[in-house]
Design a protein around this motif. Structure first.
Motif, mmCIF file in Angstrom:
data_model
loop_
_atom_site.group_PDB
_atom_site.id
_atom_site.type_symbol
_atom_site.label_atom_id
_atom_site.label_comp_id
_atom_site.label_asym_id
_atom_site.label_seq_id
_atom_site.Cartn_x
_atom_site.Cartn_y
_atom_site.Cartn_z
ATOM 1 N N PRO A 135 46.238 30.899 -58.531
ATOM 2 C CA PRO A 135 45.963 31.512 -58.691
ATOM 3 C C PRO A 135 45.739 32.968 -56.638
ATOM 4 O O PRO A 135 44.616 32.355 -55.886
ATOM 5 C CB PRO A 135 44.331 31.665 -58.960
ATOM 6 C CG PRO A 135 44.142 30.513 -59.921
ATOM 7 C CD PRO A 135 44.944 30.097 -59.480
ATOM 8 N N ALA A 136 45.834 33.822 -56.468
ATOM 9 C CA ALA A 136 45.524 34.973 -54.991
ATOM 10 C C ALA A 136 44.034 34.767 -55.331
ATOM 11 O O ALA A 136 43.345 34.885 -56.030
ATOM 12 C CB ALA A 136 46.217 35.761 -55.385
ATOM 13 N N PRO A 137 43.450 34.358 -54.043
ATOM 14 C CA PRO A 137 41.740 34.206 -53.297
ATOM 15 C C PRO A 137 41.816 35.745 -53.688
ATOM 16 O O PRO A 137 42.712 36.768 -52.955
ATOM 17 C CB PRO A 137 41.383 33.733 -52.688
ATOM 18 C CG PRO A 137 42.861 33.368 -51.621
ATOM 19 C CD PRO A 137 43.697 33.025 -52.565
ATOM 20 N N GLY A 138 40.878 36.398 -54.270
ATOM 21 C CA GLY A 138 40.609 37.776 -53.615
ATOM 22 C C GLY A 138 41.143 38.849 -54.171
ATOM 23 O O GLY A 138 41.287 40.468 -54.108
ATOM 24 N N ALA A 139 42.116 38.374 -55.074
ATOM 25 C CA ALA A 139 43.703 39.458 -56.001
ATOM 26 C C ALA A 139 42.679 40.975 -56.319
ATOM 27 O O ALA A 139 41.610 40.637 -56.906
ATOM 28 C CB ALA A 139 44.685 38.940 -56.918
ATOM 29 N N VAL A 140 43.382 41.874 -55.818
ATOM 30 C CA VAL A 140 43.110 43.665 -56.751
ATOM 31 C C VAL A 140 44.073 43.439 -57.870
ATOM 32 O O VAL A 140 44.984 43.936 -57.207
ATOM 33 C CB VAL A 140 42.247 44.091 -55.633
ATOM 34 C CG1 VAL A 140 41.591 45.233 -56.083
ATOM 35 C CG2 VAL A 140 40.742 43.189 -54.807
ATOM 36 N N PHE A 141 43.238 44.547 -58.102
ATOM 37 C CA PHE A 141 44.554 44.562 -59.350
ATOM 38 C C PHE A 141 44.304 46.813 -59.105
ATOM 39 O O PHE A 141 42.871 47.168 -59.606
ATOM 40 C CB PHE A 141 44.492 44.793 -60.571
ATOM 41 C CG PHE A 141 45.136 43.337 -60.122
ATOM 42 C CD1 PHE A 141 46.775 42.719 -60.602
ATOM 43 C CD2 PHE A 141 44.293 42.324 -60.927
ATOM 44 C CE1 PHE A 141 46.868 41.455 -60.151
ATOM 45 C CE2 PHE A 141 43.828 40.876 -60.546
ATOM 46 C CZ PHE A 141 45.538 40.146 -60.293
ATOM 47 N N ARG A 142 44.986 47.600 -59.433
ATOM 48 C CA ARG A 142 45.220 48.952 -59.578
ATOM 49 C C ARG A 142 45.664 49.518 -60.660
ATOM 50 O O ARG A 142 46.308 49.009 -61.345
ATOM 51 C CB ARG A 142 45.990 49.825 -58.664
ATOM 52 C CG ARG A 142 45.935 49.399 -56.829
ATOM 53 C CD ARG A 142 46.322 50.201 -55.890
ATOM 54 N NE ARG A 142 47.008 51.860 -56.460
ATOM 55 C CZ ARG A 142 46.277 52.163 -56.067
ATOM 56 N NH1 ARG A 142 45.024 52.078 -55.143
ATOM 57 N NH2 ARG A 142 46.796 53.696 -56.364
#
Length: 101
Positions: free
Chosen positions: A28-35
């Motif tokens: 998992p990408a650390p701190g991934a944010v999704f719009r």
């Protein structure tokens, strides 16, 4: 990866920003944010992996992601194509496989 997020958002889907090489390696990408955007109030916002759920079914019609709109509280469900599934899983979104039996 802001431009990925922008492209995915324009396609009425969710995209990631902050996903790095770790995501490409299957972690998992650390701190991934999704719009994302709400179909009810039309609000636009960013969500973390913990805010989203991904359901993978036997076809594109039964594969979707869902979240609760932080602005109006509506449960939102949107279709997820192959690219969106890849972005969400790489970003650490919890995934549920739907089995037809």
């Amino acid at each position: 990866m802001t431009d990925t997020a922008d492209r995915a958002d324009r396609a009425d889907a969710s995209g990631t920003s902050g996903a790095g090489d770790a995501a490409r390696d299957g972690d998992p990408a650390p701190g991934a944010v999704f719009r994302a955007s709400c179909t009810e109030c039309r609000g636009s916002f960013e969500l973390t992996a913990g805010d989203l759920r991904l359901a993978i079914g036997g076809s594109h019609r039964t594969t979707f992601y869902s979240f609760t709109c932080p602005d109006c509280g509506t449960s939102v469900r949107k279709p997820a194509g192959d690219r969106i599934v890849e972005l969400l899983t790489d970003g650490g979104v919890r995934t549920m496989r739907l089995h037809l039996g």
